[in-house]
Design an enzyme around this catalytic site. Structure first.
Site, mmCIF file in Angstrom:
data_model
loop_
_atom_site.group_PDB
_atom_site.id
_atom_site.type_symbol
_atom_site.label_atom_id
_atom_site.label_comp_id
_atom_site.label_asym_id
_atom_site.label_seq_id
_atom_site.Cartn_x
_atom_site.Cartn_y
_atom_site.Cartn_z
ATOM 1 N N GLN A 49 -4.916 -1.518 9.548
ATOM 2 C CA GLN A 49 -4.959 -2.854 8.953
ATOM 3 C C GLN A 49 -5.688 -3.820 9.893
ATOM 4 O O GLN A 49 -5.385 -3.901 11.083
ATOM 5 C CB GLN A 49 -3.528 -3.347 8.678
ATOM 6 C CG GLN A 49 -3.438 -4.661 7.938
ATOM 7 C CD GLN A 49 -3.917 -4.579 6.490
ATOM 8 O OE1 GLN A 49 -3.851 -3.544 5.837
ATOM 9 N NE2 GLN A 49 -4.406 -5.697 5.975
ATOM 10 N N LYS A 100 0.838 -1.207 0.000
ATOM 11 C CA LYS A 100 0.000 0.000 0.000
ATOM 12 C C LYS A 100 0.872 1.256 0.000
ATOM 13 O O LYS A 100 0.639 2.197 -0.758
ATOM 14 C CB LYS A 100 -0.929 0.000 1.225
ATOM 15 C CG LYS A 100 -2.079 -0.990 1.088
ATOM 16 C CD LYS A 100 -2.835 -1.229 2.393
ATOM 17 C CE LYS A 100 -3.892 -2.317 2.165
ATOM 18 N NZ LYS A 100 -4.572 -2.758 3.370
ATOM 19 N N ASP A 128 -11.046 3.484 4.157
ATOM 20 C CA ASP A 128 -11.521 2.099 4.095
ATOM 21 C C ASP A 128 -13.045 2.033 4.013
ATOM 22 O O ASP A 128 -13.602 0.995 3.659
ATOM 23 C CB ASP A 128 -11.099 1.350 5.372
ATOM 24 C CG ASP A 128 -9.930 0.408 5.156
ATOM 25 O OD1 ASP A 128 -9.778 -0.104 4.028
ATOM 26 O OD2 ASP A 128 -9.189 0.186 6.117
#
Ligand code: GUN
Length: 285
Positions: free
Chosen positions: A97, A53, A120
Site C-alpha cells: 500500500q 481489499k 498493482d
C-alpha cells in the site's frame, strides 16, 4: 439535459460474481488465487483500503493475508518479507500500500516485488510493458476506468481525452491506456495554464487530481464522459470526488459518482489481476 450516471458499484458487483467460478476452477487445480497486502504505518484511510481489499478477496473465495508494520519499521524487514512472499506458492499477487513512510525508498520496494506477482502493475518492467502497448498487469484504478468504458460501449478511438493528474498510480497509466486505445490524449495537472481551455475540448475527461470539486460545470464540454477518480474527505466527514458532481451532471453526457463510481472498480480489478496471475501460473506461463 441530465447526464447518464455510470454505476461502478453495479458493474463491480457483476464482475465479482463472475470471478467466483474462475476462483473455484483454479482451486481445483491447486491454485486458489492468493493476495498479500502489505501496509506500513497507521494511516487510517490506508487501513480502511487494506481491509476492504482483503474482505473483497474473501467474498469471491480467494485467499488473502494482510501484513501490517509500524510506521518506523526498518525497510530491510519489509524487503525480506517481500522476498518471502515472492517465493510463497500460496501467494499470486503482492500489493504494498502506497504511500510509504518517508524513510522508505519506494522505487526499491516496488522493484523488489516479483514481476509476475506485481498485481498493482507498478514494477518498472510492467510499466514498460504497458508503455509498449503489451501490458501484463494494468494498474487497478485506470484498468477499472477502461472496463467502465468497455462495458458502457464508449468508443475511445479518435476521441479527445484529457487526464487531470500525472501520478504513477493513476494519471500516467491512464494516459498510456487511452493512447493505446487510439484516443488523442492531453495530460494536465492542477497547475496547467488555461486548464479549462484543455478540459473543454475533452470528449473524455478523467479527473485524478486529488482536490475536492476541482472540475466545475463550466470546464466540461456538453455531452462529455466525465470520470471522477478522486476520493476526498470534506471537513464534515463526507466523501466527495474531484468533480463538482451536481453541477457537471447537467452538462456531461455520462458521469461517474463518488462514492459508487471508480472506487469499487479499483478493488475489482485488483481481484482480476490476482486471478489472472494465478491463471498464468496454472497454465505454466
Ligand atoms: N494507494 C492508493 N492507491 C493505491 C493503489 O492502487 N495501489 C497501492 N499499492 N497503493 C495505493
Amino acid at each position: 439535459m441530465t447526464a447518464q450516471i455510470i454505476d461502478g458499484k453495479a458493474l463491480a458487483e457483476d464482475l465479482r460474481q463472475s470471478f467466483k467460478a474462475r476462483v473455484e476452477a483454479l482451486a481445483e487445480k491447486g491454485q486458489r488465487p492468493g493476495l498479500a497486502v502489505v501496509l506500513v504505518g497507521e494511516d487510517l484511510a490506508s487501513q480502511v483500503y487494506v481491509r476492504n481489499k482483503v474482505n473483497a478477496c474473501h467474498a469471491v473465495g480467494m485467499h488473502s493475508e494482510k501484513i501490517i508494520y509500524a510506521a518506523a519499521v526498518d525497510p530491510e524487514i519489509v524487503l525480506k518479507k517481500i522476498a518471502e512472499l515472492n517465493a510463497d506458492p500460496a501467494i499470486h499477487g503482492i500489493l504494498v500500500q502506497l504511500p510509504l513512510p518517508g524513510h522508505f525508498d519506494e522505487k526499491a520496494v516496488l522493484a523488489a516485488i516479483a514481476v509476475d506477482k506485481d498485481v498493482d502493475g507498478f514494477h518498472a518492467t510492467n510499466v514498460g510493458a504497458l508503455a509498449q502497448g503489451n501490458p501484463r498487469f494494468i494498474p487497478c484504478t485506470p484498468y477499472g476506468v477502461m472496463k467502465m468504458f468497455e462495458k458502457g460501449r464508449i468508443d475511445l478511438s479518435g476521441k479527445e481525452a484529457v487526464v487531470i493528474g500525472r501520478s504513477n498510480i493513476v494519471g500516467k497509466p491512464m494516459a498510456l491506456l487511452l493512447i493505446n486505445a487510439g484516443a488523442t490524449v492531453t495530460v494536465c495537472n492542477s497547475r496547467t495554464k488555461d486548464l479549462a481551455g484543455h478540459t473543454r475540448r475533452a470528449d473524455i475527461l478523467v479527473a485524478a487530481v486529488g482536490k475536492p470539486r476541482f472540475v466545475t460545470a463550466d470546464m466540461i464540454k456538453p455531452g462529455a464522459v466525465v470520470v471522477d477518480v478522486g476520493i476526498n474527505r470534506l471537513p464534515d466527514g463526507k466523501l466527495c470526488g474531484d468533480v463538482d458532481f451536481a453541477g457537471c451532471l447537467e452538462v456531461a453526457g455520462q458521469i461517474t459518482p463518488v462514492p459508487g463510481g471508480v472506487g469499487p472498480m479499483t478493488i475489482t480489478m485488483l481481484l482480476a489481476n490476482t486471478i489472472e496471475a494465478a491463471e498464468r501460473k496454472a497454465a505454466g506461463n
